[in-house]
Design an enzyme around this catalytic site. Structure first.
Site, mmCIF file in Angstrom:
data_model
loop_
_atom_site.group_PDB
_atom_site.id
_atom_site.type_symbol
_atom_site.label_atom_id
_atom_site.label_comp_id
_atom_site.label_asym_id
_atom_site.label_seq_id
_atom_site.Cartn_x
_atom_site.Cartn_y
_atom_site.Cartn_z
ATOM 1 N N HIS A 72 -6.354 -45.722 -28.376
ATOM 2 C CA HIS A 72 -5.759 -46.966 -27.877
ATOM 3 C C HIS A 72 -6.445 -48.184 -28.492
ATOM 4 O O HIS A 72 -6.324 -49.294 -27.992
ATOM 5 C CB HIS A 72 -5.876 -47.017 -26.355
ATOM 6 C CG HIS A 72 -5.162 -45.875 -25.694
ATOM 7 N ND1 HIS A 72 -3.901 -45.991 -25.176
ATOM 8 C CD2 HIS A 72 -5.533 -44.585 -25.530
ATOM 9 C CE1 HIS A 72 -3.521 -44.820 -24.686
ATOM 10 N NE2 HIS A 72 -4.499 -43.950 -24.895
ATOM 11 N N LYS A 121 -36.416 -56.094 -42.376
ATOM 12 C CA LYS A 121 -37.725 -56.127 -41.701
ATOM 13 C C LYS A 121 -38.618 -57.183 -42.327
ATOM 14 O O LYS A 121 -39.329 -57.901 -41.636
ATOM 15 C CB LYS A 121 -38.420 -54.762 -41.826
ATOM 16 C CG LYS A 121 -37.842 -53.676 -40.951
ATOM 17 C CD LYS A 121 -38.732 -52.455 -41.022
ATOM 18 C CE LYS A 121 -38.071 -51.236 -40.463
ATOM 19 N NZ LYS A 121 -38.815 -50.018 -40.731
ATOM 20 N N GLU A 146 -28.206 -43.017 -43.240
ATOM 21 C CA GLU A 146 -29.530 -43.297 -43.799
ATOM 22 C C GLU A 146 -29.880 -42.335 -44.927
ATOM 23 O O GLU A 146 -30.699 -42.628 -45.781
ATOM 24 C CB GLU A 146 -30.607 -43.219 -42.697
ATOM 25 C CG GLU A 146 -30.951 -44.579 -42.134
ATOM 26 C CD GLU A 146 -32.240 -44.620 -41.332
ATOM 27 O OE1 GLU A 146 -32.805 -43.559 -40.982
ATOM 28 O OE2 GLU A 146 -32.689 -45.731 -41.019
HETATM 29 O O1 PA5 Z 1 -34.703 -41.359 -39.940
HETATM 30 C C1 PA5 Z 1 -35.636 -42.122 -40.108
HETATM 31 O O2 PA5 Z 1 -36.613 -41.849 -40.818
HETATM 32 C C2 PA5 Z 1 -35.660 -43.468 -39.427
HETATM 33 O O3 PA5 Z 1 -34.456 -43.689 -38.745
HETATM 34 C C3 PA5 Z 1 -36.803 -43.543 -38.438
HETATM 35 O O4 PA5 Z 1 -36.706 -42.492 -37.530
HETATM 36 C C4 PA5 Z 1 -36.823 -44.872 -37.684
HETATM 37 O O5 PA5 Z 1 -36.840 -45.941 -38.590
HETATM 38 C C5 PA5 Z 1 -38.024 -44.960 -36.778
HETATM 39 O O6 PA5 Z 1 -39.191 -44.798 -37.524
HETATM 40 P P1 PA5 Z 1 -40.594 -44.531 -36.841
HETATM 41 O O7 PA5 Z 1 -40.545 -43.210 -36.164
HETATM 42 O O8 PA5 Z 1 -41.565 -44.543 -37.976
HETATM 43 O O9 PA5 Z 1 -40.811 -45.646 -35.853
#
Ligand code: PA5
Length: 442
Positions: A299, A413, A278
């Site tokens: 494996h 989303k 990310e």
């Molecule tokens: O690293 C990040 O910012 C994302 O992976 C969020 O943690 C994830 O999308 C969850 O977001 P939120 O805490 O706003 O629900």
């Protein structure tokens, strides 16, 4: 710092790494000082900013309160909101003692998984810890609704004192909801994003409830911070790791796999994967992070790694849970042809497969780097979290991407929300209400 980085099987000699550093010196110097992308999202860089002694005391107090009330704490969160805690609780689980065990929810849209958690609400005494930086994320948001209603059914008006929300301020966010409904509240630091939040209330509270010594974990992170922020680039292991990953990509290795030999590290590897994917996955020049659990995956994917396309580099976690008393006894009754192992410690087998895999892969042309931990305890885990967050940030700075955004995850989303807003709920079928998706939605 107890963590050692060893690239000797990476096919990158020290001179190449130093040339890589020289070519990026000014970016690396600024990154090491935390001067890039520092307007938002760098709140984790100084460990004690989010994990001050006072913050730890509050977290400890809340954890003690949970211990008195609940045999299970259901942690509702997804992505960066739960992976850090999950990683450490799982890695340390053999050493933990707590009256309250942790249950995970809100990290999928599987009704079947949620049903399992609802069964726990029925059977056990529970509290909820809902975690969301932005309380618009569907998975935790809707799981929280269902579980909150289950708590209300079970505990009546007192249900509110069984909810601890870790979130942000703002319209519709958890702080406002907590104030309105009487839930307890912990701050999700404004200047820390989910995947960098393991050393804040977000990760530390579930860890404390699970029995982790959070002071030791934070001390380890602080130790790594001291080392990595002060070491010159030429000696800095996190900088070397970040530079080498990018050199490997330039040589055609577009996949990096974190390799581990203790299955208890699976959630840690998933935390690492999310952190790098990310953070960096915003350009076609970023390495794709994944993980292999050896020896099992030897494996499975091992065949591809050994003889398939040369696009995979491996980062080995040299870290083991010692089990000193587990020895292999002779088997006089059954001739199972494993006699050559008689008398050996089981730990020797795991270490042998480690050495065998790294050598075979290296000799087969797979670049292998190592990150070694002398033991798996809170302190080392804290160091490791900081080491990876620091090198991930440095690596993103090399790539020139903003480490603290994740706009790419919005696309699915938008589609999903459009589908769900238009869909009519259908009557229960096989115990589940299924949305009728509009024609041509995709
Ligand atoms: O690293 C990040 O910012 C994302 O992976 C969020 O943690 C994830 O999308 C969850 O977001 P939120 O805490 O706003 O629900």
């Amino acid at each position: 710092m107890n963590i050692a980085f060893d690239p000797k099987y990476a096919g990158i000699d020290r001179e190449a790494t130093l040339r890589g550093i020289g070519a990026r010196r000014s970016i690396l110097e600024s990154a090491r000082r935390g001067e890039i992308w520092n307007d938002r999202g760098l709140g984790w860089f100084s460990v004690r900013e989010a994990a001050s002694a006072r913050a730890l005391a509050v977290v400890r107090g809340e954890a003690a309160r949970v211990w008195q009330r609940a045999s299970a704490m259901i942690v509702i969160g997804i992505g960066g909101s739960n992976r850090g805690a999950m990683a450490s609780i799982h890695a340390l689980r053999k050493t933990l003692k707590s009256p309250t065990h942790i249950v995970w929810a809100g990290d999928s849209l599987s009704g079947s998984s949620l049903r399992d958690v609802l069964d726990i609400v029925e059977r056990e005494s529970v509290v909820l810890n809902v975690i969301a930086k932005d309380f618009r994320t569907l998975e935790p948001g809707i799981a929280f609704r269902v579980l909150r209603q289950a708590l209300l059914d079970k505990y009546g008006a007192d249900y509110a004192e069984r909810i601890i929300a870790t979130g942000s301020h703002g319209d519709g966010q958890l702080f406002e909801l907590a104030r309105e409904h009487g839930w307890r509240f912990l701050e999700f630091p404004e200047n820390i994003g989910g995947r960098f939040s393991v050393l804040s209330n977000v990760g530390l509270f579930p860890m404390a409830v699970a029995g982790i010594d959070i002071e030791a974990l934070v001390a380890g992170a602080e130790d790594a911070e001291r080392a990595l922020r002060s070491m010159p680039l030429e000696m800095n292991p996190a900088v070397h790791y970040a530079v080498n990953r990018n050199l490997l990509f330039e040589r055609g290795f577009c996949i990096e796999s974190l390799v581990f030999f203790e299955p208890d590290f699976l959630p840690l590897a998933r935390w690492w994967t999310q952190l790098f994917a990310e953070t960096e996955g915003k350009t076609q020049q970023a390495i794709f992070p994944t993980y292999f659990c050896y020896s099992e995956d030897l494996h499975a994917v091992g065949q591809y790694v050994q003889e398939g396309r040369r696009c995979i580099a491996e980062t080995y976690l040299r870290a083991f849970h010692p089990t000193p008393n587990l020895r292999i006894e002779p088997s006089p009754d059954v001739e199972d042809r494993f006699d050559y192992l008689d008398g050996k410690a089981f730990d020797d087998l795991n270490r042998a497969v480690y050495e065998a895999a790294i050598r075979a892969h290296y000799e087969g042309g797979v670049p292998c780097q190592e990150i070694a931990l002398p033991e798996i305890s809170e302190f080392e885990l804290g160091e490791l979290f900081y080491f990876f967050m620091f090198s991930c940030y440095v690596s993103a700075c090399i790539l020139g991407v903003n480490p603290f955004t994740q706009d790419g995850v919005e696309s699915y989303k938008r589609v999903m929300q459009a589908m769900l807003r238009e869909a009519r709920p259908t009557p229960d079928r096989d115990g589940g209400a299924v949305g009728q998706l509009p024609k041509g939605c995709l």
